[in-house]
Design a protein around this motif. Sequence first.
Motif, PDB file in Angstrom:
ATOM      1  N   MET A   1       0.846  -1.167   0.000  1.00  0.00           N
ATOM      2  CA  MET A   1       0.000   0.000   0.000  1.00  0.00           C
ATOM      3  C   MET A   1       0.895   1.236   0.000  1.00  0.00           C
ATOM      4  N   LEU A   2       0.585   2.170  -0.844  1.00  0.00           N
ATOM      5  CA  LEU A   2       1.292   3.442  -0.899  1.00  0.00           C
ATOM      6  C   LEU A   2       0.384   4.513  -0.311  1.00  0.00           C
ATOM      7  N   THR A   3       0.883   5.279   0.650  1.00  0.00           N
ATOM      8  CA  THR A   3       0.128   6.382   1.232  1.00  0.00           C
ATOM      9  C   THR A   3       0.957   7.651   1.106  1.00  0.00           C
ATOM     10  N   ALA A   4       0.347   8.678   0.541  1.00  0.00           N
ATOM     11  CA  ALA A   4       1.001   9.984   0.410  1.00  0.00           C
ATOM     12  C   ALA A   4       0.141  11.020   1.116  1.00  0.00           C
ATOM     13  N   THR A   5       0.773  11.835   1.949  1.00  0.00           N
ATOM     14  CA  THR A   5       0.071  12.890   2.675  1.00  0.00           C
ATOM     15  C   THR A   5       0.719  14.229   2.357  1.00  0.00           C
ATOM     16  N   VAL A   6      -0.118  15.212   2.025  1.00  0.00           N
ATOM     17  CA  VAL A   6       0.348  16.569   1.755  1.00  0.00           C
ATOM     18  C   VAL A   6      -0.403  17.498   2.697  1.00  0.00           C
ATOM     19  N   GLU A   7       0.346  18.329   3.410  1.00  0.00           N
ATOM     20  CA  GLU A   7      -0.248  19.279   4.343  1.00  0.00           C
ATOM     21  C   GLU A   7       0.269  20.676   4.042  1.00  0.00           C
ATOM     22  N   ASP A   8      -0.584  21.670   4.273  1.00  0.00           N
ATOM     23  CA  ASP A   8      -0.105  23.046   4.163  1.00  0.00           C
ATOM     24  C   ASP A   8      -0.368  23.777   5.471  1.00  0.00           C
ATOM     25  N   ASP A   9       0.144  24.990   5.561  1.00  0.00           N
ATOM     26  CA  ASP A   9       0.053  25.756   6.801  1.00  0.00           C
ATOM     27  C   ASP A   9      -1.084  26.769   6.798  1.00  0.00           C
ATOM     28  N   GLY A  10      -1.905  26.753   5.754  1.00  0.00           N
ATOM     29  CA  GLY A  10      -3.034  27.665   5.701  1.00  0.00           C
ATOM     30  C   GLY A  10      -2.701  29.058   5.219  1.00  0.00           C
ATOM     31  N   GLN A  11      -1.477  29.284   4.748  1.00  0.00           N
ATOM     32  CA  GLN A  11      -1.067  30.610   4.290  1.00  0.00           C
ATOM     33  C   GLN A  11      -1.586  30.955   2.900  1.00  0.00           C
ATOM     34  N   GLY A  12      -2.072  29.971   2.157  1.00  0.00           N
ATOM     35  CA  GLY A  12      -2.565  30.241   0.804  1.00  0.00           C
ATOM     36  C   GLY A  12      -1.447  30.210  -0.212  1.00  0.00           C
ATOM     37  N   GLY A  13      -1.816  30.310  -1.459  1.00  0.00           N
ATOM     38  CA  GLY A  13      -0.835  30.275  -2.536  1.00  0.00           C
ATOM     39  C   GLY A  13      -1.444  30.880  -3.780  1.00  0.00           C
ATOM     40  N   THR A  14      -0.829  30.598  -4.901  1.00  0.00           N
ATOM     41  CA  THR A  14      -1.350  31.116  -6.157  1.00  0.00           C
ATOM     42  C   THR A  14      -2.477  30.220  -6.648  1.00  0.00           C
ATOM     43  N   GLU A  15      -3.414  30.798  -7.322  1.00  0.00           N
ATOM     44  CA  GLU A  15      -4.548  30.057  -7.864  1.00  0.00           C
ATOM     45  C   GLU A  15      -4.161  29.436  -9.198  1.00  0.00           C
ATOM     46  N   SER A  16      -4.764  28.287  -9.488  1.00  0.00           N
ATOM     47  CA  SER A  16      -4.495  27.591 -10.741  1.00  0.00           C
ATOM     48  C   SER A  16      -5.812  27.152 -11.351  1.00  0.00           C
ATOM     49  N   GLU A  17      -5.954  27.348 -12.634  1.00  0.00           N
ATOM     50  CA  GLU A  17      -7.160  26.928 -13.347  1.00  0.00           C
ATOM     51  C   GLU A  17      -7.043  25.498 -13.864  1.00  0.00           C
ATOM     52  N   GLU A  18      -5.863  24.906 -13.770  1.00  0.00           N
ATOM     53  CA  GLU A  18      -5.616  23.587 -14.331  1.00  0.00           C
ATOM     54  C   GLU A  18      -6.121  22.490 -13.398  1.00  0.00           C
ATOM     55  N   GLY A  19      -6.677  21.422 -13.962  1.00  0.00           N
ATOM     56  CA  GLY A  19      -7.054  20.248 -13.177  1.00  0.00           C
ATOM     57  C   GLY A  19      -8.459  20.312 -12.620  1.00  0.00           C
ATOM     58  N   ASN A  20      -8.806  19.250 -11.858  1.00  0.00           N
ATOM     59  CA  ASN A  20     -10.134  19.098 -11.286  1.00  0.00           C
ATOM     60  C   ASN A  20     -10.110  19.001  -9.778  1.00  0.00           C
TER      61      ASN A  20
END
Length: 59
Positions: A1-20
């Motif tokens: 089983m592969l598990t990947a976790t991504v977390e951010d600090d809530g500071q925000g970032g740039t917006e992207s129109e790509e993807g779903n």
Amino acid sequence: MLTATVEDDGQGGTESEEGNGIRGMRERARLLGGSVSAGPRDGRGWRVRATIPLDGDGS
């Protein structure tokens, strides 16, 4: 089983129109027999976790 976790600090970032976004990640994970969960972290920020079964791992 592969598990990947991504977390951010809530500071925000740039917006992207790509993807779903989260919906697209969930659809792709399901195609592989896995799952994606997403939601706020304790305190501040956001967490996305994807779990994908690997060939032959018995999951």
